[in-house]
Write a protein that holds these residues in place. Structure first.
Motif, PDB file in Angstrom:
ATOM      1  N   GLU A  28      33.362  39.832  33.783  1.00 11.58           N
ATOM      2  CA  GLU A  28      34.462  38.990  34.301  1.00 11.58           C
ATOM      3  C   GLU A  28      35.728  39.222  33.489  1.00 11.58           C
ATOM      4  O   GLU A  28      36.826  39.297  34.038  1.00 11.58           O
ATOM      5  N   GLU A  29      35.574  39.320  32.179  1.00 13.03           N
ATOM      6  CA  GLU A  29      36.724  39.494  31.287  1.00 13.03           C
ATOM      7  C   GLU A  29      37.400  40.837  31.542  1.00 13.03           C
ATOM      8  O   GLU A  29      38.627  40.923  31.607  1.00 13.03           O
ATOM      9  N   GLU A  32      39.730  41.184  34.531  1.00  5.54           N
ATOM     10  CA  GLU A  32      41.038  40.510  34.466  1.00  5.54           C
ATOM     11  C   GLU A  32      42.078  41.278  33.648  1.00  5.54           C
ATOM     12  O   GLU A  32      43.256  40.945  33.668  1.00  5.54           O
TER      13      GLU A  32
END
Length: 168
Positions: A28-29, A32
């Motif tokens: 997820e990190e 982004e």
């Protein structure tokens, strides 16, 4: 559906499988991060790929879809993750949407692939089948962008400086 159209959908499914495989190890990190030299992140490229197929189909058929209007605000041409809101689909939501998209397109439009429409406002396409060939190419470009971003993020994570020329 004729043999050529079945081959088209098999190709679309294969290309989507490649994209899904490339996203499998993304966190997820990481999704982004916008690395230096890029305008967008992995999540944006995912949403843009999803949007693109529907936008072109809607353009050629003249149909309207309110959901795609919202997607266009987040993932349309020229946008960046700066346009994301609380409503913008997450990385995980986009993964699921991408995994289901080809099946959805086949169910909704598979019987209409050869219907003729007036040339679109964006190009010269007159059938959904022509649009799907175009969007397959486009998906490949964004799959490569995702892989370039992954490479930049992971190289930077190892303390190595990467410039744009090294990733191509």
């Amino acid at each position: 559906m004729n043999e050529r159209q079945e081959a088209l959908f098999k190709s679309l499914e294969t290309y989507r499988m490649y994209l899904s495989d490339d996203l499998e190890d993304v966190t997820e990190e990481e999704a982004e991060i916008v690395p230096d030299g890029f305008r967008n992140n992995i999540r944006w490229n995912m949403g843009h790929t999803y949007l693109d197929q529907y936008l072109w189909i809607l353009d050629v058929t003249g149909e309207k879809d309110e959901t795609m209007k919202k997607f266009n605000q987040w993932f349309g041409f020229g946008t960046t993750p700066d346009k994301f809101t609380e409503e913008t689909p997450s990385f995980q939501e986009l993964k699921v949407m991408l995994e289901n998209q080809i099946k959805d397109i086949k169910e909704r439009y598979g019987h209409r692939l050869e219907e003729k429409y007036p040339p679109t406002s964006m190009e010269h396409y007159t059938t959904i089948e022509q649009v799907l060939v175009r969007t397959a190419f486009h998906e490949g470009m964004h799959t490569q962008a995702i892989n370039d971003i992954k490479k930049c993020i992971r190289q930077a994570g190892k303390g190595q400086l990467i410039n744009q020329e090294e990733i191509s």
